[in-house]
Scaffold this active site. Structure first.
Site, PDB file in Angstrom:
ATOM      1  N   GLU A  45      13.202  29.991  -2.263  1.00 54.33           N
ATOM      2  CA  GLU A  45      12.773  31.150  -3.043  1.00 54.33           C
ATOM      3  C   GLU A  45      13.776  32.296  -2.913  1.00 54.33           C
ATOM      4  OE1 GLU A  45      10.328  31.615  -5.210  1.00 54.33           O
ATOM      5  OE2 GLU A  45       9.675  29.539  -5.016  1.00 54.33           O
ATOM      6  N   TYR A 130       6.013  38.688  -4.807  1.00 52.29           N
ATOM      7  CA  TYR A 130       6.252  37.470  -5.580  1.00 52.29           C
ATOM      8  C   TYR A 130       6.639  36.308  -4.667  1.00 52.29           C
ATOM      9  CZ  TYR A 130       8.232  34.088  -8.787  1.00 52.29           C
ATOM     10  OH  TYR A 130       8.487  32.930  -9.471  1.00 52.29           O
ATOM     11  N   ASP A 148       5.863  35.675 -13.547  1.00 49.55           N
ATOM     12  CA  ASP A 148       7.259  36.090 -13.637  1.00 49.55           C
ATOM     13  C   ASP A 148       7.623  36.223 -15.110  1.00 49.55           C
ATOM     14  OD1 ASP A 148       7.508  33.493 -14.542  1.00 49.55           O
ATOM     15  OD2 ASP A 148       8.904  32.840 -12.990  1.00 49.55           O
ATOM     16  N   CYS A 207       5.903  20.291 -25.693  1.00 50.98           N
ATOM     17  CA  CYS A 207       5.032  21.329 -25.129  1.00 50.98           C
ATOM     18  C   CYS A 207       3.564  20.932 -25.254  1.00 50.98           C
ATOM     19  CB  CYS A 207       5.262  22.658 -25.837  1.00 50.98           C
ATOM     20  SG  CYS A 207       4.108  23.945 -25.297  1.00 50.98           S
ATOM     21  N   CYS A 213      -1.205  27.166 -29.368  1.00 53.24           N
ATOM     22  CA  CYS A 213      -0.219  28.244 -29.267  1.00 53.24           C
ATOM     23  C   CYS A 213      -0.112  29.061 -30.551  1.00 53.24           C
ATOM     24  CB  CYS A 213       1.143  27.651 -28.914  1.00 53.24           C
ATOM     25  SG  CYS A 213       2.468  28.874 -28.819  1.00 53.24           S
TER      26      CYS A 213
END
Length: 305
Positions: A45, A130, A148, A207, A213
């Site tokens: 990270e 985060y 994010d 997707c 969507c």
């Protein structure tokens, strides 16, 4: 769990299942996704901050080869850690200093065992909210929904979440299934990094949220980090959106009844007439969004079910 300030599709379980199934079927292979070691995950990270993931892979492996445990890192000379960071072009050498200090905190304050909550992890040097949530999620599976830039883009496009931090946090929390922060946060970040990038690859990446969507239905893929497309007014993607909107309101419509709801200047034999509308419907049909049928010698259109 509180309800978000916006309306999600009713079948949230299907939305969740579709994303997790898509991720588990095929995703980018990064070694830190194959471990639940909090030390290895923290290193990944910190290295990944403002650094492309593909560039991190070799550096992460080399770092763990040299300092395989948090105790090894804590006992290392800080100058060696900083030199490693610089030699691998990871940028911002203060992150190497903070990582070394955090390792010392774990060893001295937690007897070498990482704390498991985001709150305690945030007490480590250089570990912000985060990163703390990421380690809690991926190492201990008890984190909150990650938010994010990629996740904001996904939520903004898919469900028209307002460009407000509180709205994104609320929406992300509402969507994440309880007790599954490890797989969920990996999956939704993968969606933003593979299918819903600034330039979307909806069909190419398969997707899993295309049927729900908003952006895919309208063709408007603007987002908080993507400039508004100036040509939207009067564009084909705007017309696609009007078709979808009209069919959501009326369930099914004959082509000549649908036309005026898409364009006020619709005329069956005109420039924007039946031929133009049928071309638009053909595109939407190929995308799996609408279907047509013949009833009483008329072509009738409805949303695909």
């Amino acid at each position: 769990m509180s309800e978000p300030a916006v309306d999600f599709p009713e079948n949230r379980d299907a939305i969740r299942a579709a994303l997790i199934e898509w991720y588990e079927a095929d995703h980018r292979e990064y070694p830190w996704r194959e471990t639940d070691d909090p030390y290895a995950i923290l290193v990944s990270e910190v290295m990944s901050q403002q650094t492309q993931l593909d560039r991190v892979v070799d550096a992460w492996a080399d770092f763990l080869d040299r300092w395989p445990t948090v105790a090894d890192l804590a006992s290392a000379d800080r100058a060696d850690v900083v030199a490693f960071w610089s030699a691998h072009s990871l940028g911002y050498n203060n992150r190497a200093k903070y990582l070394h200090e955090a390792a010392n905190q774990v060893c001295e304050e937690y007897d070498g065992e990482f704390p498991e909550s985001s709150e305690e992890l945030s007490e480590l040097m250089g570990v912000g909210p985060y990163t703390a949530n990421a380690v809690a999620s991926f190492a201990f599976n008890n984190g909150d929904a990650v938010v994010d830039t990629n996740v904001k883009r996904v939520l903004y496009r898919a469900f028209s979440i307002p460009d407000e931090d509180a709205a994104f946090e609320d929406a992300a929390t509402t969507l994440m299934p309880g007790g599954e922060s490890r797989v969920w946060n990996n999956a939704i970040m993968e969606l933003g990094g593979v299918a819903c990038e600034k330039t979307p690859a909806c069909d190419e990446a398969g997707c899993p949220w295309r049927e729900w969507c908003d952006a895919y239905q309208t063709g408007d893929f603007t987002a908080p980090d993507v400039p508004t497309q100036p040509s939207f007014e009067g564009s084909r993607r705007q017309m696609r959106g009007r078709v979808i909107g009209a069919l959501k309101e009326h369930d099914r419509l004959a082509v000549d009844d649908l036309g005026p709801k898409v364009r006020v200047d619709y005329a069956p034999a005109g420039e924007y007439g039946r031929e133009w509308l049928r071309s638009l419907l053909k595109d939407l049909s190929e995308d799996g969004l609408v279907e047509t049928s013949q009833q009483d010698e008329k072509t009738v259109v409805r949303l695909q079910r």
